[in-house]
Design a protein around this motif. Structure first.
Motif, PDB file in Angstrom:
ATOM      1  N   LYS A   2       0.871  -1.208   0.030  1.00  9.24           N
ATOM      2  CA  LYS A   2       0.047  -0.161   0.051  1.00  9.24           C
ATOM      3  C   LYS A   2       0.850   1.107  -0.181  1.00  9.24           C
ATOM      4  O   LYS A   2       0.489   2.234  -0.756  1.00  9.24           O
ATOM      5  N   GLN A  59      -4.852   3.577  -8.146  1.00  8.70           N
ATOM      6  CA  GLN A  59      -4.245   2.458  -7.221  1.00  8.70           C
ATOM      7  C   GLN A  59      -4.058   3.185  -5.992  1.00  8.70           C
ATOM      8  O   GLN A  59      -4.536   2.506  -4.734  1.00  8.70           O
ATOM      9  N   ASP A  63      -6.104   2.115  -2.462  1.00  4.20           N
ATOM     10  CA  ASP A  63      -5.298   1.657  -1.158  1.00  4.20           C
ATOM     11  C   ASP A  63      -5.579   2.503  -0.007  1.00  4.20           C
ATOM     12  O   ASP A  63      -5.753   1.882   1.111  1.00  4.20           O
ATOM     13  N   ARG A  67      -7.456   0.985   3.341  1.00  2.93           N
ATOM     14  CA  ARG A  67      -6.847   1.091   4.463  1.00  2.93           C
ATOM     15  C   ARG A  67      -7.829   1.699   5.547  1.00  2.93           C
ATOM     16  O   ARG A  67      -8.030   1.555   6.874  1.00  2.93           O
TER      17      ARG A  67
END
Length: 94
Positions: A2, A59, A63, A67
């Motif tokens: 991440k 992306q 991420d 999270r």
């Protein structure tokens, strides 16, 4: 993985700004007006980022969202904010 997307995005954005700035500073016209070179480099960097970093930006956003969703426990600040909001609502109802 991440942190990798965030790091990649940040490094590429910096490169998209610093490379045009370096090239423009080679020209004598921009040596006296460095602030104009910075402005042009910023515009070029933004344009390149929009054109070429769409996949990396998506992306990174995914991420960050993942999270945030995976965070199960609330932080002390969130608990404090909830208590404060409830107290404010109770005070307004009276």
């Amino acid at each position: 993985m991440k942190i990798r997307s965030l790091l990649t995005y940040t490094i590429l954005r910096l490169a998209f700004f610093l490379v045009p700035l370096g090239v423009m500073m080679l020209f004598p016209a921009f040596r006296n007006m460095w602030w104009l070179a910075v402005i042009f480099a910023a515009f070029i960097g933004i344009a390149l980022s929009v054109l070429f970093l769409q996949k990396t930006r998506a992306q990174m956003s995914a991420d960050l969202y993942e999270r945030q969703q995976n965070r199960k426990t609330k932080t002390a600040r969130e608990v404090d904010e909830e208590i404060e909001n409830e107290a404010n609502e109770a005070a307004q109802d009276e």
